[in-house]
Scaffold this active site. Structure first.
Site, mmCIF file in Angstrom:
data_model
loop_
_atom_site.group_PDB
_atom_site.id
_atom_site.type_symbol
_atom_site.label_atom_id
_atom_site.label_comp_id
_atom_site.label_asym_id
_atom_site.label_seq_id
_atom_site.Cartn_x
_atom_site.Cartn_y
_atom_site.Cartn_z
ATOM 1 N N THR A 24 0.845 -1.202 0.000
ATOM 2 C CA THR A 24 0.000 0.000 0.000
ATOM 3 C C THR A 24 0.881 1.253 0.000
ATOM 4 O O THR A 24 0.696 2.163 -0.824
ATOM 5 C CB THR A 24 -0.935 -0.005 1.233
ATOM 6 N N CYS A 41 -21.038 -8.088 3.225
ATOM 7 C CA CYS A 41 -22.230 -7.465 3.776
ATOM 8 C C CYS A 41 -21.819 -6.137 4.392
ATOM 9 O O CYS A 41 -21.119 -6.119 5.387
ATOM 10 C CB CYS A 41 -22.802 -8.386 4.825
HETATM 11 N N1 PMP Z 1 -2.248 -4.886 -3.700
HETATM 12 C C1 PMP Z 1 -2.754 -6.112 -3.813
HETATM 13 C C2 PMP Z 1 -3.048 -6.658 -5.170
HETATM 14 C C3 PMP Z 1 -3.011 -6.873 -2.665
HETATM 15 O O1 PMP Z 1 -3.540 -8.084 -2.782
HETATM 16 C C4 PMP Z 1 -2.718 -6.322 -1.397
HETATM 17 C C5 PMP Z 1 -2.972 -7.088 -0.127
HETATM 18 N N2 PMP Z 1 -4.285 -7.435 0.097
HETATM 19 C C6 PMP Z 1 -2.177 -5.024 -1.343
HETATM 20 C C7 PMP Z 1 -1.951 -4.344 -2.507
HETATM 21 C C8 PMP Z 1 -1.833 -4.372 -0.046
HETATM 22 O O2 PMP Z 1 -0.650 -4.941 0.469
HETATM 23 P P1 PMP Z 1 -0.112 -4.553 1.903
HETATM 24 O O3 PMP Z 1 -0.939 -5.304 2.869
HETATM 25 O O4 PMP Z 1 1.317 -5.014 1.908
HETATM 26 O O5 PMP Z 1 -0.204 -3.083 2.040
#
Ligand code: PMP
Length: 410
Positions: A74, A329
């Site tokens: 992120t 939900c």
């Molecule tokens: N991008 C994708 C495609 C993800 O699957 C995820 C995790 N769910 C993230 C970003 C976020 O990753 P992080 O938890 O390391 O911030």
């Protein structure tokens, strides 16, 4: 006694492997120095940090100085997208950003932030199989676009985009390309030089590493785009502030080494497990659908719709497995996946979707338990479902599902 369900949600997160944990522990206990300190504790920490960076760069054929450690994908994506787009808009006048509506929420959030900064966001169309519409891309690319961001492997469907081809098209117009490779990193071969991608985000906790650590790959020449004034930016090549979490970086490095050495065999095993799952389900159940391309995907993510059943209900009914539903939900309203919505999936199919994700520890027995549960739960729910009766009678049920809100999956 409630037994622990079989975990089939490796796209959400993975357990930290024993080897990774063992490699990290000394950096919490004995080698706890700050890599910025000049004494022996600091030097040992710095040495470990740089070998972790090398392990990560080796996995994707990057240069060592092209990897910055972050708190996760992120943050990596925010760093690449928000900083690059605002830099290019102010210095070059390229003030538009392209992405798709089927991205992970972390990218959609960046797009919303950019809109609030007067950047125009263009959403590239995805086709019904989740792959991007190349004709549309050719139409919308021009000299006003600073950056495009596209997910390499979609977290809900496993759809694998042709990043190399997208990069070529972008570069022909002087547009840079970021790819969120969180679901592909360490699982499929990635060579940033061959793909010619400009920025790439990945995360430790999807590859049996710790949570709270990720990386951003950036091409050396574009480092200036992602530098911002920070009060204490003497870490990570001046791209971040604060104290580097060395133990987590060591964990990410170890997880990358582990991924590199096991990737080829894992891919074969996971492909076979996917086939076993699909063969069993398709043999036993009518009206099930694979969501996403069957030709271009990462096999560890299987998104299936069981018509006549609601995804959440199915998930609750399958007590011996832990999977994700594409619906959620929220505020007492049933929602459908924003990814399936972007693909134009019919609402009744989107509503009945489940994501089953296969990982390193998954074995035949897990898949057999999953198929048993899915077959009996689907049969049971369909017996109680008036919608299933309507589907069997060949009625058009689309109007029943109109106006559903979309949901974001992890
Ligand atoms: N991008 C994708 C495609 C993800 O699957 C995820 C995790 N769910 C993230 C970003 C976020 O990753 P992080 O938890 O390391 O911030």
């Amino acid at each position: 006694m409630i037994s622990v369900p079989r975990y089939l949600d490796y796209a959400a997160t993975t357990p930290c492997s024993g080897e990774v944990l063992a490699a990290m522990i000394p950096f919490f206990t004995e080698c706890y120095g700050n890599p910025n300190s000049l004494h022996i504790f600091g030097l040992k920490a710095l040495d470990a940090l740089e070998s972790a960076r090398k392990s990560v760069s080796d996995l994707i054929s990057a240069e060592i100085e092209e990897i910055v450690f972050t708190s996760g994908a992120t943050e990596s994506s925010r760093m690449a997208i928000e900083r690059t787009v605002t830099y290019l808009a102010s210095k070059t006048g390229r003030n538009k950003f392209i992405t798709t509506k089927s991205e992970h929420k972390s990218i959609l959030d960046c797009a919303d932030y950019l809109k609030s900064r007067d950047i125009e966001v263009i959403y590239l169309k995805v086709k019904s199989d989740g792959l991007i519409d190349f004709d549309h891309l050719v139409d919308i690319l021009d000299e006003s676009i600073g950056l495009m961001s596209i997910c390499m492997v979609n977290n809900e469907t496993g759809v694998l985009q042709d990043i190399g081809r997208i990069a070529d098209l972008c570069h022909a117009k002087g547009t840079l390309l970021h790819s969120d490779a969180t679901q592909g990193f360490g699982k499929i071969p990635i060579n940033v030089k061959d793909l010619d991608v400009d920025f790439l985000s990945a995360s430790g906790h999807k590859i049996y590493g710790p949570k709270g650590i990720g990386i951003l790959f950036y091409k050396k020449s574009y480092k200036k785009f992602i530098r911002v004034p920070l009060a204490n930016r003497d870490v990570e090549f001046g791209l971040r502030a604060g104290t580097v979490p060395v133990a987590l970086c060591v964990g990410m490095g170890k997880a990358s080494e582990f991924a590199k050495s096991t990737m080829a065999t894992d891919l074969i095993r996971i492909t076979n497990l996917r086939k076993l799952l699909l063969d069993n389900l398709f043999e036993a159940l009518p009206e099930i659908h694979i969501n996403g391309s069957v030709e271009s995907n990462y096999p560890g993510i299987v998104n299936l719709s069981f018509r006549g059943c609601e995804g959440e209900a199915l998930m609750m009914e399958c007590k011996r497995i832990a999977v994700s539903s594409g619906s959620a939900c929220t505020s007492n309203k049933l929602s459908i996946s924003h990814v399936l919505e972007a693909m134009g999936t019919a609402p009744d199919i989107a509503q009945s979707s489940l994501r089953i994700s296969i990982g390193k520890p998954t074995n035949d027995s897990d898949i057999l338990i999953a198929t048993e549960d899915l077959i009996s739960a689907t049969t049971k729910l369909r017996q109680m479902s008036p919608i299933w009766d309507m589907i069997k009678a060949g009625m058009d049920i689309s109007s029943i599902f109109e106006g559903k809100h979309c949901a974001y999956a992890v």
